[in-house]
Scaffold this active site. Structure first.
Site, PDB file in Angstrom:
ATOM      1  N   MET A 315      27.737  -8.332  36.572  1.00 33.16           N
ATOM      2  CA  MET A 315      27.593  -7.108  35.790  1.00 33.16           C
ATOM      3  C   MET A 315      26.528  -7.288  34.705  1.00 33.16           C
ATOM      4  O   MET A 315      25.732  -6.373  34.436  1.00 33.16           O
ATOM      5  CB  MET A 315      28.921  -6.723  35.139  1.00 33.16           C
ATOM      6  CG  MET A 315      28.880  -5.388  34.401  1.00 33.16           C
ATOM      7  SD  MET A 315      30.445  -4.968  33.578  1.00 33.16           S
ATOM      8  CE  MET A 315      31.489  -4.603  34.992  1.00 33.16           C
ATOM      9  N   ILE A 317      23.945  -9.396  34.826  1.00 33.24           N
ATOM     10  CA  ILE A 317      22.642  -9.419  35.508  1.00 33.24           C
ATOM     11  C   ILE A 317      22.214  -8.009  35.879  1.00 33.24           C
ATOM     12  O   ILE A 317      21.036  -7.656  35.767  1.00 33.24           O
ATOM     13  CB  ILE A 317      22.718 -10.317  36.758  1.00 33.24           C
ATOM     14  CG1 ILE A 317      22.859 -11.788  36.347  1.00 33.24           C
ATOM     15  CG2 ILE A 317      21.481 -10.135  37.637  1.00 33.24           C
ATOM     16  CD1 ILE A 317      23.026 -12.737  37.512  1.00 33.24           C
ATOM     17  N   TRP A 318      23.175  -7.197  36.325  1.00 33.43           N
ATOM     18  CA  TRP A 318      22.847  -5.820  36.721  1.00 33.43           C
ATOM     19  C   TRP A 318      22.245  -5.029  35.561  1.00 33.43           C
ATOM     20  O   TRP A 318      21.384  -4.169  35.761  1.00 33.43           O
ATOM     21  CB  TRP A 318      24.100  -5.101  37.231  1.00 33.43           C
ATOM     22  CG  TRP A 318      23.880  -3.640  37.401  1.00 33.43           C
ATOM     23  CD1 TRP A 318      23.160  -3.022  38.386  1.00 33.43           C
ATOM     24  CD2 TRP A 318      24.325  -2.597  36.539  1.00 33.43           C
ATOM     25  NE1 TRP A 318      23.147  -1.659  38.187  1.00 33.43           N
ATOM     26  CE2 TRP A 318      23.856  -1.373  37.073  1.00 33.43           C
ATOM     27  CE3 TRP A 318      25.091  -2.570  35.374  1.00 33.43           C
ATOM     28  CZ2 TRP A 318      24.119  -0.152  36.467  1.00 33.43           C
ATOM     29  CZ3 TRP A 318      25.357  -1.354  34.780  1.00 33.43           C
ATOM     30  CH2 TRP A 318      24.872  -0.173  35.327  1.00 33.43           C
ATOM     31  N   HIS A 319      22.652  -5.323  34.335  1.00 33.67           N
ATOM     32  CA  HIS A 319      22.154  -4.572  33.173  1.00 33.67           C
ATOM     33  C   HIS A 319      20.716  -4.943  32.805  1.00 33.67           C
ATOM     34  O   HIS A 319      20.098  -4.246  31.998  1.00 33.67           O
ATOM     35  CB  HIS A 319      23.054  -4.817  31.958  1.00 33.67           C
ATOM     36  CG  HIS A 319      24.273  -3.954  31.923  1.00 33.67           C
ATOM     37  ND1 HIS A 319      25.510  -4.393  32.345  1.00 33.67           N
ATOM     38  CD2 HIS A 319      24.445  -2.676  31.524  1.00 33.67           C
ATOM     39  CE1 HIS A 319      26.394  -3.420  32.198  1.00 33.67           C
ATOM     40  NE2 HIS A 319      25.776  -2.374  31.717  1.00 33.67           N
ATOM     41  N   ILE A 320      20.214  -6.045  33.370  1.00 33.27           N
ATOM     42  CA  ILE A 320      18.879  -6.511  33.000  1.00 33.27           C
ATOM     43  C   ILE A 320      17.823  -5.436  33.214  1.00 33.27           C
ATOM     44  O   ILE A 320      17.761  -4.796  34.266  1.00 33.27           O
ATOM     45  CB  ILE A 320      18.500  -7.776  33.805  1.00 33.27           C
ATOM     46  CG1 ILE A 320      19.360  -8.963  33.351  1.00 33.27           C
ATOM     47  CG2 ILE A 320      17.025  -8.109  33.647  1.00 33.27           C
ATOM     48  CD1 ILE A 320      19.156 -10.212  34.184  1.00 33.27           C
TER      49      ILE A 320
END
Length: 392
Positions: A315, A317-320
């Site tokens: 999650m 990493i997804w926000h990067i």
């Protein structure tokens, strides 16, 4: 044009949805007209982003071919390896979009809303694997994936839930209630996003005091940013849900009084619910089931904790976005640690009863959780990238 970013956008939506509203009041759903309205609104949204429009069209074709192919292969031979390949290919465009800032040539795959349309499409692959989706037409597929109210930032709907609304339109009386609810949610969105969030941003986040490197300024920023993030995002979600209701679709809620959470588990059942439930169902639960079935690890708590770590790490990493990396990874790991530590605390409390269950401890739990959550948002904001702020 940015969805829900200006009154001009709302005016266009209102005009285009007038026939939809009139039909709804008669107990009818104009699916083909809504499809045309969706294409018009998407054309307006991407009018100044032609490359993104092409990428979106290519994405829809790619995902549909993938889903149709996986449906066909699953009927012949339901191999696990085929499923893994299908999942990998489904999320590949999102992976490429995430690394695009470091490899400029990959920017061609990026478009507004790529994360949330990917989640919708990938979810379908999971449910095909589970035997819950037997057939998908191209019209039904793009009607779901490109549902314009939620195109840019969710909430993330589920295909079968969406199809139930489509296949069983509300009656005239039911639609009147939905219309009333939808309009209320739209006005709630204006209050949250364009009034409360705006005032917090202008009078708390954008003042000179916040830019000072002092403990007080960081603390002020932490609470102000936490409330700003909630009202801004909850306001956007209210717009999406409101417009969806006008179209006869009950898009799921995204927030449920998250700052009244009693613990970190309760928080993730209240904050950005469609995303947290997606990660829970398709990452955490899948890992726990796989690890338990294969007996990779004997201790079920260890399996759960590794699953929580993977869930929140992915999650994060997804926000990067762009060059901003570390703050989101740290944010994910922070919540993984909170989740695991609370589970340990909860299990120990069941044995030793050192935290009684009464009104006082309930209020205290809310206060403690609120502060831990706000510190997480401080990490998320990137305001702590310069660690010297803590020692100013």
């Amino acid at each position: 044009m940015t969805p829900y970013g200006s009154f001009y956008f709302f005016a266009i939506v209102a005009i285009l949805l007038l026939p939809t509203i009139v039909a709804g009041l008669k107990g009818k759903m104009l699916r083909k007209y809504n499809a045309v309205a969706t294409l018009i609104i998407l054309a307006i949204i991407f009018s100044d982003k032609p490359k993104q429009a092409i990428a979106l069209a290519a994405f829809v074709i790619w995902q549909y071919i993938l889903i149709r192919g996986y449906l066909t292969l699953r009927k012949r031979d339901n191999k696990t390896s085929t499923f893994y390949i299908a999942i990998t290919l489904s999320i590949l465009p999102l992976i490429l979009a995430k690394i695009a800032p470091f490899i400029p040539d990959l920017k061609l795959v990026f478009f507004l809303g790529i994360s949330f349309v990917t989640f919708r499409a990938t979810q379908m692959v999971f449910e095909i694997r589970d035997g819950l989706i037997k057939e998908v037409s191209f019209f039904k597929f793009w009607e779901f994936v490109l549902f314009f109210p939620a195109i840019s930032s969710g909430p993330i709907d589920r295909y079968r839930r969406f199809q139930k609304d489509i296949e069983k339109p509300p009656s005239a009386d039911e639609y009147k209630m939905m219309l009333h609810t939808g309009l209320n949610r739209i006005f709630q969105g204006f209050l949250y996003k364009f009034i409360i969030a705006y005032l917090i941003s202008k009078y708390l986040l954008d003042i000179p005091f916040i830019k000072q490197d002092t403990f007080a300024s960081v603390l002020t920023y932490m609470y102000a940013y936490s409330f700003y993030l909630f009202f801004d995002f909850a306001g956007y979600s209210a717009f999406v849900i409101g417009v969806s209701y006008l179209m006869g679709i009950k898009t799921p809620e995204n927030f449920n009084k998250p700052f009244l959470s009693r613990n970190i588990k309760d928080f993730w059942n209240r904050w950005h619910m469609s995303l947290s439930f997606w990660f829970r169902d398709f990452i955490y639960m899948r890992f726990v089931f796989f690890a338990t079935k294969k007996k990779i690890i004997k201790n079920r708590y260890t399996i759960s904790y590794i699953g929580a770590f993977l869930n929140f790490f992915i999650m994060g990493i997804w926000h990067i976005t762009g060059q901003h990396i570390y703050q989101y990874i740290v944010y994910g790991l922070y919540h993984a640690a909170l989740f695991i530590l609370f589970d340990i605390f909860e299990r120990q409390n069941k044995k030793h009863k050192f935290w009684p269950n009464n009104k006082l401890t309930h209020v205290l739990a809310i206060v403690i959780t609120f502060h831990f959550v706000c510190f997480g948002f401080l990490i998320f904001s990137g305001h702590l990238n310069n660690l010297n702020r803590f020692f100013g």
